[in-house]
Design an enzyme around this catalytic site. Structure first.
Site, PDB file in Angstrom:
ATOM      1  CE  LYS A   1      -7.287   1.471   3.223  1.00 55.64           C
ATOM      2  NZ  LYS A   1      -6.066   1.823   3.998  1.00 55.64           N
TER       3      LYS A   1
ATOM      4  N   GLY B   1      21.676  -0.247  34.963  1.00 57.89           N
ATOM      5  CA  GLY B   1      20.332  -0.770  35.176  1.00 57.89           C
ATOM      6  C   GLY B   1      19.805  -1.500  33.961  1.00 57.89           C
ATOM      7  CB  ILE B   2      16.924  -3.831  33.697  1.00 61.88           C
ATOM      8  CG1 ILE B   2      16.442  -4.909  32.711  1.00 61.88           C
ATOM      9  CG2 ILE B   2      15.776  -2.932  34.119  1.00 61.88           C
ATOM     10  CD1 ILE B   2      17.397  -6.046  32.553  1.00 61.88           C
ATOM     11  CG  ASP B   3      14.493   0.446  32.064  1.00 61.30           C
ATOM     12  OD1 ASP B   3      13.836  -0.537  31.690  1.00 61.30           O
ATOM     13  OD2 ASP B   3      14.213   1.118  33.067  1.00 61.30           O
ATOM     14  CB  SER B   4      20.708   2.096  30.287  1.00 63.72           C
ATOM     15  OG  SER B   4      21.333   1.486  31.391  1.00 63.72           O
TER      16      SER B   4
ATOM     17  CB  CYS C   1      -4.767  -1.886   4.063  1.00 67.13           C
ATOM     18  SG  CYS C   1      -3.987  -2.198   5.674  1.00 67.13           S
TER      19      CYS C   1
ATOM     20  CB  SER D   1      22.100   3.783  34.550  1.00 69.74           C
ATOM     21  OG  SER D   1      21.200   2.696  34.369  1.00 69.74           O
TER      22      SER D   1
ATOM     23  CD  GLU E   1      -2.642   1.074   2.676  1.00 69.05           C
ATOM     24  OE1 GLU E   1      -3.563   1.899   2.824  1.00 69.05           O
ATOM     25  OE2 GLU E   1      -2.389   0.170   3.504  1.00 69.05           O
TER      26      GLU E   1
ATOM     27  CE1 TYR F   1      -8.137   0.592  13.532  1.00 63.23           C
ATOM     28  CE2 TYR F   1      -9.826   1.345  12.016  1.00 63.23           C
ATOM     29  CZ  TYR F   1      -8.843   0.434  12.367  1.00 63.23           C
ATOM     30  OH  TYR F   1      -8.560  -0.623  11.539  1.00 63.23           O
TER      31      TYR F   1
ATOM     32  CB  SER G   1      -0.945  -4.167   8.188  1.00 61.09           C
ATOM     33  OG  SER G   1      -1.435  -4.607   9.445  1.00 61.09           O
TER      34      SER G   1
END
Length: 533
Positions: A109, A286-289, A145, A284, A41, A115, A171
């Site tokens: 289309k 830590g887990i996120d970095s 689509c 840092s 598309e 939404y 999509s």
């Protein structure tokens, strides 16, 4: 007859570049014996073009690229090209059938999604007529689509004597999306009795990631072909007696693998398409970095990633050790920039203004903002993109500092709940152990005051994430969430924090969307409002 599906990674606005890619794929498919090619598309202009569609010069460039393609595509090959179509003062989301040096038919289309992340009614008029074309003895019906998600367009194609349905798509990915696509196409197949061939876009576009995973089903709804997820790919399919024959089906990926690949692709395309030479992030311990660093190296290569440890007085020794160990394991450019002298300088400057005031979140946030300044200075000097490292759980409740750890250009894991962050870290270590185990097992902490942990300020992440999902992604009321078994105090606390921190999220960097409802285009809440109805 042999068909080809071009699972393309397009660049929004690069019409000529996309046209050249379509031509190269068409030539390749033709040499392989295919005589029909599907592109996704709006493949010619990329998806979503958003308000570019309001520009006349944008449509003129699309028309030039389309005419360029007409003159160069193999004559004995039908190519379905997705493109915007300006006609009689209206705009359509279109798919054109090109062969023998010209456009033979154009489909508009019918169903314009309006939404979630979609707002096609803002840009396009809805089409009404089916397009069925005959090629090498087979009658094909075209869909775009969302036309596959409701009965009408498919039934119209059947009534126009289509024998095979072709649907081209842009999509975007979210968790478990492919399962939904299977069901939707099986519903259309059950209604029409026709096989369906589904071509999907692949690649990252700002917060969206398109996962590809193009597939085909026969008239019994049996999956007979499926292409790789998160990879540009040219796939082939043979039709016999108007049915697609069974061919390659990619093995399904785990939830963790699909999310990890989505994050990699989203980051890589954002960096490459916007021409950033490299990325930089604060590491840092830590887990996120740690997860952000792992994804960045996997997506871009270690040569394009810089990690910076910025310890303060409150940074634990094990955090410094673990950050250094991960940087060593990944062999990335790594620096240590202590912030204690800078913090002391700020505190001294503010001492008279803050006289009589005790240490509080002001001083905590000041440390985060010093780190943000250092990272942005590195970005300015070297042109690197700063990656922020906050996850969805923190983003939801405002457990982050404006102009501090939120400072940056791309928030890679902003739509990844904390509990999923841990699962992704475990998954990545199963491929090769690059995240020190202690990072995964120790209690998470911002380390902005003595002996701090996240759970000093927040419920357990298992609880927080469940309440967040119910409130943000499912729009459940506070009473409904309490009825799910969560304590009224926890529900009230989490939902109140989510509501209060919309102003922060409005100022956050764009990041990859992997859930059905992320913070961004998905969820557009007012900052100033009354939410107790």
């Amino acid at each position: 007859m042999k068909l080809a599906i071009a699972q393309m990674n397009c660049m929004v606005g690069a019409m000529q570049q996309n046209a050249e890619q379509i031509l190269a794929l068409a030539d390749q498919a033709y040499q392989a014996g295919a005589r029909l090619l599907l592109t996704p598309e709006l493949a010619l202009c990329g998806y979503p073009p958003e308000d570019l569609l309001f520009r006349q010069d944008f449509h003129e460039a699309n028309q030039r690229a389309l005419q360029w393609l007409e003159q160069r595509l193999p004559a004995d090959m039908a190519v379905i090209v997705g493109h915007p179509h300006a006609l009689s003062g209206k705009r359509y989301n279109a798919a054109s059938v090109i062969h023998s040096g010209r456009i033979q038919a154009t489909y508009h289309k019918h169903h314009l999604p309006n939404y979630s992340v979609f707002d096609e009614e803002r840009y396009f008029e809805a089409g009404e007529l089916p397009v069925v074309f005959e090629w090498h003895g087979v009658r094909y019906g075209l869909l775009i689509c969302a036309d596959s998600w409701v009965p009408g367009p498919a039934l119209q194609a059947l009534q126009a004597e289509a024998q095979v349905l072709l649907t081209i798509n842009a999509s975007p990915y979210h968790l478990h999306k492919q399962t939904t696509r299977y069901q939707v196409l099986r519903d259309r197949i059950k209604e029409t009795g026709l096989p369906m061939i589904y071509a999907n876009l692949v690649g990252g576009q700002d917060e969206l990631v398109f996962d590809g995973a193009s597939f085909s089903m026969n008239s019994q709804g049996t999956l007979v072909q499926e292409m790789p997820m998160f990879e540009a790919h040219l796939g082939y399919l043979t039709l016999q007696d108007n049915q697609p024959l069974a061919t390659d089906i990619c093995a399904p990926l785990s939830t963790e693998a699909t999310v990890y690949k989505a994050l990699m692709l989203g980051l890589r395309d954002y960096v490459d398409k916007n021409k950033f030479p490299a990325v930089v992030l604060g590491l840092s311990g830590g887990i996120d970095s740690a997860l952000t660093l792992a994804i960045a190296v996997d997506a871009l290569g270690k040569e394009r990633v810089k990690a910076v440890m910025m310890p303060s007085t409150f940074t634990a020794g094990i955090s410094v050790e673990d950050a250094a160990e991960m940087a060593r394991l990944l062999d990335v450019d790594y620096s240590v920039l202590p912030i204690a002298p800078l913090f002391d300088g700020f505190c001294e400057t503010l001492a008279e203004t803050f006289a009589g005031k005790s240490f509080d979140t002001t001083e905590e946030n000041l440390q985060a903002r010093i780190r943000g300044m250092l990272l942005m200075a590195i970005s300015n000097k070297f042109g690197s993109l700063v990656l922020t490292t906050g996850n969805k759980s923190e983003t939801a409740v405002g457990y982050s500092t404006l102009y501090g750890d939120m400072a940056g250009g791309f928030a890679l894991i902003k739509d990844v709940p904390k509990t999923l962050v841990y699962r992704l870290a475990v998954y990545r270590n199963q491929l090769s152990a690059i995240i020190p185990e202690r990072i995964i097992t120790r209690a998470p902490s911002a380390e902005l005051r003595p002996d701090q942990t996240d759970q000093d300020s927040l419920p357990a992440y298992e609880v927080l994430d469940a309440i967040m999902e119910a409130y943000v992604e499912k729009d459940l009321s506070i009473d409904a969430i309490v009825n799910l078994g969560y304590s009224p105090a926890d529900v009230e606390r989490v939902t109140r924090l989510i509501d209060r921190n919309e102003y922060k999220r409005r100022q956050a960097a764009v990041g990859v969307r992997i859930t059905e409802r992320g913070f961004g285009k998905d969820r557009r809440y007012p900052i100033t409002c009354q939410l107790k109805f």
